[in-house]
Design an enzyme around this catalytic site. Structure first.
Site, mmCIF file in Angstrom:
data_model
loop_
_atom_site.group_PDB
_atom_site.id
_atom_site.type_symbol
_atom_site.label_atom_id
_atom_site.label_comp_id
_atom_site.label_asym_id
_atom_site.label_seq_id
_atom_site.Cartn_x
_atom_site.Cartn_y
_atom_site.Cartn_z
ATOM 1 N N ARG A 239 -3.536 12.448 74.020
ATOM 2 C CA ARG A 239 -2.533 13.423 74.356
ATOM 3 C C ARG A 239 -2.298 14.182 72.810
ATOM 4 O O ARG A 239 -2.416 13.259 71.904
ATOM 5 C CB ARG A 239 -1.075 12.512 74.669
ATOM 6 C CG ARG A 239 -0.858 12.311 75.939
ATOM 7 C CD ARG A 239 -0.669 13.441 76.796
ATOM 8 N NE ARG A 239 -0.518 12.941 78.288
ATOM 9 C CZ ARG A 239 -1.280 13.234 79.417
ATOM 10 N NH1 ARG A 239 -2.643 13.288 78.948
ATOM 11 N NH2 ARG A 239 -1.144 12.889 80.450
ATOM 12 N N GLU A 268 -0.136 23.254 74.542
ATOM 13 C CA GLU A 268 -1.000 23.238 75.904
ATOM 14 C C GLU A 268 -0.330 23.930 77.034
ATOM 15 O O GLU A 268 0.685 23.845 77.263
ATOM 16 C CB GLU A 268 -1.435 22.049 76.433
ATOM 17 C CG GLU A 268 -2.598 21.246 75.396
ATOM 18 C CD GLU A 268 -2.881 19.906 75.900
ATOM 19 O OE1 GLU A 268 -2.695 19.678 77.198
ATOM 20 O OE2 GLU A 268 -3.459 19.032 75.179
ATOM 21 N N HIS A 286 -8.381 20.154 77.588
ATOM 22 C CA HIS A 286 -7.852 19.166 78.135
ATOM 23 C C HIS A 286 -8.569 19.092 79.501
ATOM 24 O O HIS A 286 -8.006 19.004 80.834
ATOM 25 C CB HIS A 286 -6.380 19.190 78.551
ATOM 26 C CG HIS A 286 -5.568 18.154 78.507
ATOM 27 N ND1 HIS A 286 -4.498 17.855 77.969
ATOM 28 C CD2 HIS A 286 -6.045 17.010 79.175
ATOM 29 C CE1 HIS A 286 -3.925 16.823 78.473
ATOM 30 N NE2 HIS A 286 -4.966 15.932 79.030
#
Length: 319
Positions: A239, A268, A286
């Site tokens: 994360r 993000e 990601h």
């Protein structure tokens, strides 16, 4: 008896959607874009369950507005930091996730980032693609060797253990920090560190594989980076909130860290464009669990949880 209605805001794998439509009345969002707070609230009055992703935010405010019809949120993710679990529990809404099925895919990507940062993959790829490769010498493109190096893993859950297994194939010396020490059969010879600071001091490569919590948010700050060995490399496939990005940029520019491999960011989608000018920072959008096999497994795990719930059983992955 009418079949349960399920809202799916993101376009999941074809196999997942096929199975979902076989067993449920599915409402699939037309556009594959994050479900907004208003959409979530609106659909809670039309659906008995949802299969959201990390992109849908179930804050306390959203939870307080959900219609009583909604009974289960079967997340298509392992992380649940997008859900206010306490607020959802107060509304008697079951929340599940998809642990374990994405361990290997995420560990693979973390290892790719580690190798890419160590062996200057971004710079090398640019040189060859641009036609700039016109010489060679023993001092050209010298990087950092992974084989035999010390790997520190923060968070020895499923992904961390999968990464450790892969690291042993490279003859790496595996160290880890976890909330509690693992039993020997799970430790597999890795060296346990009671404190994060102790782990940092021996980590030629440091991989973050823990969840984002109030305790871990921003844990990799200037002081922590300073404790890492000169020339070490950070990998984050967990994360973005775990890392102070300004501090990371500083230690990269100062040369204290040789590089970084990042699959997640504070912002993000989008990432951090301040990193873009540094070719010793390898970046991915990601995509840790983004393999066809794992996407199917995640979707099926979410559906397994729905099946259990609507058959009157406790879902295996209930939180």
């Amino acid at each position: 008896m009418a079949r349960p209605v399920i809202w799916i805001p993101r376009h999941l794998s074809p196999a997942t959607l096929e199975r979902a439509r076989r067993d449920y009345d599915v409402i699939l969002k037309d556009q594959d874009t994050p479900g907004t707070a208003e959409e979530i609230v609106e659909m809670s009055a039309r659906a008995d369950g949802m299969i959201p992703c990390h992109s849908e935010q179930f804050t306390a405010e959203v939870a307080g507005r959900l219609d009583p019809r909604l009974k289960i949120i079967a997340n298509h993710s392992v992380g649940t930091d997008h859900c206010d679990l306490k607020a959802l529990k107060a509304r008697d809404i079951t929340v599940t996730n998809t642990p374990d099925v994405l361990n290997d895919a995420t560990a693979e990507l973390a290892f790719m980032l580690m190798l890419g940062a160590a062996r200057r993959a971004v710079e090398g790829d640019r040189i060859v693609r641009s036609g700039g490769w016109d010489s060679w010498s023993p001092s050209y493109m010298v990087g950092k060797q992974v084989t035999g190096a010390r790997l520190g893993i923060v968070g020895m859950g499923g992904v961390g253990r999968a990464l450790g297994r892969k690291a042993r194939g490279f003859d790496m010396e595996v160290h880890y920090h976890n909330r509690q020490r693992l039993p020997p059969d799970l430790e597999q010879g890795a060296s346990y560190h009671e404190t994060l600071d102790s782990l940092l001091e021996v980590s030629d490569f440091l991989s973050l594989n823990c969840p984002a919590t109030p305790e871990t948010t921003g844990m990799m700050n200037a002081d922590r980076f300073a404790r890492m060995p000169q020339g070490s490399i950070l990998v984050n496939a967990a994360r973005g909130a775990l890392v102070d990005e300004d501090a990371l940029l500083s230690v990269i520019e100062e040369g204290h860290l040789a590089g970084a491999g990042l699959d997640c960011f504070l912002t993000e989608p989008g990432g951090n464009q301040a990193f873009a000018g540094h070719e010793n920072i390898v970046m991915m959008p990601h995509a840790g669990s983004a393999t066809a096999k794992t996407r199917d497994a995640m979707g099926f795990c979410a559906l397994d949880n729905l099946d259990s719930f609507f058959s009157g059983d406790d879902p295996e992955d209930a939180l």
